[in-house]
Design a protein around this motif. Structure first.
Motif, mmCIF file in Angstrom:
data_model
loop_
_atom_site.group_PDB
_atom_site.id
_atom_site.type_symbol
_atom_site.label_atom_id
_atom_site.label_comp_id
_atom_site.label_asym_id
_atom_site.label_seq_id
_atom_site.Cartn_x
_atom_site.Cartn_y
_atom_site.Cartn_z
ATOM 1 N N LEU A 106 0.917 -1.379 0.569
ATOM 2 C CA LEU A 106 0.182 -0.186 -0.232
ATOM 3 C C LEU A 106 0.802 1.244 -0.103
ATOM 4 O O LEU A 106 0.725 1.901 -0.621
ATOM 5 C CB LEU A 106 -0.872 -0.168 1.409
ATOM 6 C CG LEU A 106 -2.066 1.228 1.523
ATOM 7 C CD1 LEU A 106 -2.677 1.688 0.238
ATOM 8 C CD2 LEU A 106 -3.100 1.141 2.170
ATOM 9 N N ASP A 107 1.802 1.400 1.024
ATOM 10 C CA ASP A 107 2.713 2.314 0.670
ATOM 11 C C ASP A 107 3.049 3.072 -0.976
ATOM 12 O O ASP A 107 3.262 3.777 -1.060
ATOM 13 C CB ASP A 107 3.995 2.044 1.799
ATOM 14 C CG ASP A 107 5.247 2.904 1.851
ATOM 15 O OD1 ASP A 107 4.813 4.413 2.398
ATOM 16 O OD2 ASP A 107 6.841 2.879 1.374
ATOM 17 N N ALA A 108 4.156 1.572 -1.778
ATOM 18 C CA ALA A 108 4.375 1.688 -2.394
ATOM 19 C C ALA A 108 3.541 2.446 -4.016
ATOM 20 O O ALA A 108 3.459 3.144 -4.185
ATOM 21 C CB ALA A 108 4.093 0.679 -3.578
ATOM 22 N N GLN A 109 1.736 2.438 -3.934
ATOM 23 C CA GLN A 109 1.131 2.949 -4.307
ATOM 24 C C GLN A 109 0.879 4.463 -3.618
ATOM 25 O O GLN A 109 0.203 4.813 -4.600
ATOM 26 C CB GLN A 109 -0.752 1.765 -4.003
ATOM 27 C CG GLN A 109 -1.992 2.490 -4.645
ATOM 28 C CD GLN A 109 -3.255 2.164 -4.085
ATOM 29 O OE1 GLN A 109 -3.386 0.874 -3.835
ATOM 30 N NE2 GLN A 109 -4.380 2.875 -3.344
ATOM 31 N N LEU A 110 1.187 4.561 -2.376
ATOM 32 C CA LEU A 110 0.246 5.645 -2.188
ATOM 33 C C LEU A 110 1.599 6.960 -2.250
ATOM 34 O O LEU A 110 1.677 7.920 -3.220
ATOM 35 C CB LEU A 110 0.036 5.777 -0.620
ATOM 36 C CG LEU A 110 -0.583 5.192 0.507
ATOM 37 C CD1 LEU A 110 -0.767 5.011 1.823
ATOM 38 C CD2 LEU A 110 -2.091 6.098 -0.600
ATOM 39 N N ARG A 111 2.823 5.767 -2.502
ATOM 40 C CA ARG A 111 4.399 7.044 -2.862
ATOM 41 C C ARG A 111 4.296 6.766 -4.615
ATOM 42 O O ARG A 111 4.641 8.339 -5.405
ATOM 43 C CB ARG A 111 5.372 6.369 -3.071
ATOM 44 C CG ARG A 111 5.796 6.053 -1.703
ATOM 45 C CD ARG A 111 7.210 5.774 -1.047
ATOM 46 N NE ARG A 111 7.020 5.688 0.623
ATOM 47 C CZ ARG A 111 8.353 6.416 1.126
ATOM 48 N NH1 ARG A 111 8.181 7.495 0.243
ATOM 49 N NH2 ARG A 111 7.590 6.163 2.201
ATOM 50 N N ALA A 112 3.315 6.646 -5.300
ATOM 51 C CA ALA A 112 2.900 6.281 -7.120
ATOM 52 C C ALA A 112 1.934 7.707 -6.789
ATOM 53 O O ALA A 112 2.011 7.909 -8.594
ATOM 54 C CB ALA A 112 3.013 5.551 -6.935
ATOM 55 N N GLY A 113 1.157 8.248 -5.978
ATOM 56 C CA GLY A 113 0.171 9.041 -6.153
ATOM 57 C C GLY A 113 -0.813 8.578 -6.339
ATOM 58 O O GLY A 113 -1.449 9.738 -6.968
ATOM 59 N N GLN A 114 -1.364 7.395 -5.736
ATOM 60 C CA GLN A 114 -2.646 6.783 -5.790
ATOM 61 C C GLN A 114 -3.185 5.942 -4.612
ATOM 62 O O GLN A 114 -2.810 5.544 -3.932
ATOM 63 C CB GLN A 114 -2.481 5.487 -6.071
ATOM 64 C CG GLN A 114 -2.009 5.330 -8.134
ATOM 65 C CD GLN A 114 -1.604 3.779 -8.582
ATOM 66 O OE1 GLN A 114 -2.227 3.943 -8.594
ATOM 67 N NE2 GLN A 114 -0.434 4.019 -9.365
ATOM 68 N N PRO A 115 -3.872 7.608 -4.563
ATOM 69 C CA PRO A 115 -4.589 7.518 -2.553
ATOM 70 C C PRO A 115 -5.246 6.471 -2.876
ATOM 71 O O PRO A 115 -6.018 5.917 -2.983
ATOM 72 C CB PRO A 115 -5.773 8.994 -2.853
ATOM 73 C CG PRO A 115 -5.494 9.925 -4.149
ATOM 74 C CD PRO A 115 -4.294 8.986 -4.241
ATOM 75 N N PHE A 116 -5.319 6.036 -1.879
ATOM 76 C CA PHE A 116 -6.353 4.785 -1.352
ATOM 77 C C PHE A 116 -7.712 5.758 -0.843
ATOM 78 O O PHE A 116 -7.768 5.762 -0.008
ATOM 79 C CB PHE A 116 -5.526 3.875 -0.064
ATOM 80 C CG PHE A 116 -6.609 2.786 0.023
ATOM 81 C CD1 PHE A 116 -5.873 1.445 -0.465
ATOM 82 C CD2 PHE A 116 -7.994 2.813 0.697
ATOM 83 C CE1 PHE A 116 -6.570 0.383 -0.158
ATOM 84 C CE2 PHE A 116 -8.252 0.755 1.053
ATOM 85 C CZ PHE A 116 -8.139 0.202 0.406
ATOM 86 N N ALA A 117 -8.637 5.052 -1.180
ATOM 87 C CA ALA A 117 -10.215 5.736 -1.664
ATOM 88 C C ALA A 117 -11.042 4.902 -0.723
ATOM 89 O O ALA A 117 -10.912 3.268 -1.135
ATOM 90 C CB ALA A 117 -11.043 5.611 -2.839
ATOM 91 N N ALA A 118 -11.690 4.804 -0.016
ATOM 92 C CA ALA A 118 -13.026 3.780 1.109
ATOM 93 C C ALA A 118 -14.232 4.928 1.294
ATOM 94 O O ALA A 118 -14.001 6.447 0.408
ATOM 95 C CB ALA A 118 -12.167 3.415 2.198
ATOM 96 N N HIS A 119 -15.086 4.098 2.253
ATOM 97 C CA HIS A 119 -16.306 4.923 2.248
ATOM 98 C C HIS A 119 -16.369 4.874 3.421
ATOM 99 O O HIS A 119 -17.136 3.881 4.150
ATOM 100 C CB HIS A 119 -17.291 4.422 1.155
ATOM 101 C CG HIS A 119 -17.194 5.351 -0.766
ATOM 102 N ND1 HIS A 119 -16.463 4.263 -1.390
ATOM 103 C CD2 HIS A 119 -17.287 6.404 -1.333
ATOM 104 C CE1 HIS A 119 -16.105 4.900 -2.083
ATOM 105 N NE2 HIS A 119 -16.620 6.490 -2.168
#
Length: 264
Positions: free
Chosen positions: A235-248
């Motif tokens: 997940l850290d790698a995704q966030l560093r790539a500029g893709q926030p983690f979305a939830a609701h």
């Protein structure tokens, strides 16, 4: 962005008592509900004679209310939050942090066995109760008294929860507002308002995720950084790539009136 280890260390050491999410500022966001629970609560409380707030956390919501009823009682079961409440009470509540005219009574108690006599309060409130124990709520309300609350709704934050735990089909049916409304009616309450909202959440760094899972311990009950390190690093790698983690998050606004008790 700082290193993975720095973010994890910071989030693991940060205070998670109370119900204040200011630590997440700039790191995570959540849309607000359309009804403004805190503002509605502030308008209702001064009109009551005796009010009870359940699962009040660290008292953050009540602290923003400028005027309280003559008798105001706050209940909380978790010890660290109780201490925070008592400290806040002596420091003063209210929007200006001045010493209030009414000092709330703090009671350490779970909501399934409230230590109050029948028909004690004409207003019972709660923001995100752990479990609404309807028979206890109905018991302590006066006839025609009001329950006014914002509940966590079904499948709230499940994108994040299931990222760590995998699919939870049975848990997805919990906190259904129609089921809660039916349970309230069975306990002696008439639901007069029921609204729902689905609000987008975004996490922008791994520290925000770790802090949130430490704060909301019921989301991933066995969470530790060591146990879930592979998922956290992915997940850290995704966030560093500029893709926030979305939830609701999902929320339910519920207002209910205590039906008059039958005379014997």
């Amino acid at each position: 962005m700082r290193s993975y280890d720095d973010l994890i260390t910071e989030a693991s050491a940060a205070d998670v008592t109370g119900w204040d999410f200011a630590w997440l500022e700039g790191r995570a966001t959540e849309e607000r509900t359309p009804w403004g629970y805190a503002q509605q609560l502030a308008a209702r409380l001064p009109t009551a004679s005796a009010a009870l707030d359940l699962d009040t956390g660290g008292g953050e919501i009540i602290a923003g209310v400028p005027a309280l009823p003559p008798r105001t009682v706050l209940t909380e079961a978790w010890g660290p939050n109780v201490e925070r409440l008592r400290t806040r009470r002596h420091a003063g509540t209210g929007a200006s942090d001045a010493v209030p005219t009414v000092v709330p009574q703090v009671v350490q108690a779970a909501t399934d066995q409230l230590p109050f006599a029948d028909a004690t309060f004409d207003l019972v409130t709660s923001r995100h109760p752990i479990t609404p124990h309807w028979h206890e709520i109905a018991r302590v309300l006066t006839d025609d008294g009001t329950y006014f609350a914002q509940h966590v709704g079904p499948r709230s934050a499940f994108e994040l929860i299931e990222y760590f735990l995998g699919p939870l089909p049975h848990a997805r049916t919990a906190r259904d507002p129609q089921h809660e409304s039916a349970a309230a009616h069975t306990a002696g309450l008439t639901v007069t308002d029921l609204r729902t909202a689905r609000c987008r959440m975004e996490f922008h760094d791994i520290g925000a995720v770790v802090w949130t899972l430490r704060r909301c311990v019921w989301w991933v009950p066995d969470f530790t950084v060591a146990r879930y390190e592979p998922q956290l690093r992915d997940l850290d790698a995704q966030l560093r790539a500029g893709q926030p983690f979305a939830a609701h998050s999902t929320r339910t606004l519920i207002e209910a009136r205590r039906r008059p008790r039958r005379s014997h």
